[in-house]
Design an enzyme around this catalytic site. Structure first.
Site, PDB file in Angstrom:
ATOM      1  N   ASP A  87     -31.181  14.364 -21.875  1.00 37.06           N
ATOM      2  CA  ASP A  87     -30.823  13.198 -21.059  1.00 37.06           C
ATOM      3  C   ASP A  87     -30.658  11.967 -21.939  1.00 37.06           C
ATOM      4  O   ASP A  87     -31.241  11.893 -23.015  1.00 37.06           O
ATOM      5  CB  ASP A  87     -31.947  12.866 -20.064  1.00 37.06           C
TER       6      ASP A  87
HETATM    7  N1  URA Z   1     -35.923  17.984 -19.397  1.00 39.08           N
HETATM    8  C1  URA Z   1     -35.576  16.762 -18.986  1.00 39.08           C
HETATM    9  O1  URA Z   1     -35.993  16.310 -17.934  1.00 39.08           O
HETATM   10  N2  URA Z   1     -34.761  16.034 -19.760  1.00 39.08           N
HETATM   11  C2  URA Z   1     -34.284  16.468 -20.940  1.00 39.08           C
HETATM   12  O2  URA Z   1     -33.536  15.761 -21.608  1.00 39.08           O
HETATM   13  C3  URA Z   1     -34.656  17.758 -21.345  1.00 39.08           C
HETATM   14  C4  URA Z   1     -35.478  18.494 -20.561  1.00 39.08           C
END
Ligand code: URA
Length: 227
Positions: free
Chosen positions: A101
């Site tokens: 993310d």
């Molecule tokens: N889980 C999440 O919530 N975000 C990420 O970037 C990776 C795993």
């Protein structure tokens, strides 16, 4: 074969970036710094090295980036800064393996090998990923048990069994799948929203001492272990 053609066909970089790399004496042919892009080499017998790594036609490159927060995992985006901006010109032909993310930090792999990318992200291979998460609310043994059983997200999606190890202020989470916002949603479903998230391990590879924004090319041995 011309040296710049060889390096371009090996997907090392664009012709322009290759020219610059030769100028900076980062390219060696049979142990000697390359003189010019049009230098002739034998693609079968010459040893061509870039930044100390041997390059072969059809060669696979795997790069590990410590992604900082604030960059989207995409090769292009009209509005946001992308992870590609963190890599120099010679690695713009690589693509990210899976995604983190925008606000998540930590290990993001890049490669030019589609098969390897698929292997690491295909659900059936269940590659392990470990995260360091700081949370609002203290995760505890009850949360760990719920993770072992398989969390049901707020939208009803069931997750595979996962591990949660609490520490003061948060927990380590190990998952074997990659649903959208998975770790954040798993902890939110336990009423412990994530305030900071970093991926520390993937497929047995550790982030180690790499700092946010830094990257390194994996050694052949590390790639073999990854496979
Ligand atoms: N889980 C999440 O919530 N975000 C990420 O970037 C990776 C795993």
């Amino acid at each position: 074969m011309r040296l710049d053609k060889f390096l371009s066909e090996a997907n090392v970089a664009s012709r322009k970036a290759i020219k610059q790399m030769i100028k900076e004496a980062r390219v060696r042919v049979d142990g000697v710094p390359a003189k010019s892009p049009d230098q002739k080499i034998d693609e079968h017998t010459s040893q061509v090295m870039v930044d100390g790594k041997e390059i072969r036609l059809g060669g696979r490159i795997v790069l590990m980036l410590h992604k900082p927060a604030g960059f989207v995992t995409s090769t292009s985006d009209p509005r946001d800064r992308t992870v590609m901006e963190l890599l120099p010109a010679e690695y713009q032909k690589l693509f990210p393996v899976g995604r983190l993310d925008k606000e998540t930090e930590g290990m993001l792999l890049f490669t030019n090998d589609g098969e390897l990318g698929h292997r690491l992200t295909a659900p059936k291979h269940q590659v392990e990923k470990r995260y360091y998460a700081e949370t609002d609310g203290q995760p505890d043994e009850k949360d760990a048990e719920a993770f072992r059983q398989g969390i049901i997200l707020r939208d009803g999606t069931k997750c595979l069994p996962a591990e949660l190890e609490p520490f003061p202020g948060g927990c380590y989470v190990t998952v074997r799948e990659g649903k959208y916002h998975q770790v954040r949603r798993m902890l939110a479903s336990r009423g412990k929203p994530v305030t900071y998230l970093r991926r520390e391990m993937e497929g047995g590879l550790k982030l180690g001492g790499l700092r946010p924004g830094e990257f390194r090319i994996l050694q052949d041995e590390e790639v073999i272990n990854l496979l």
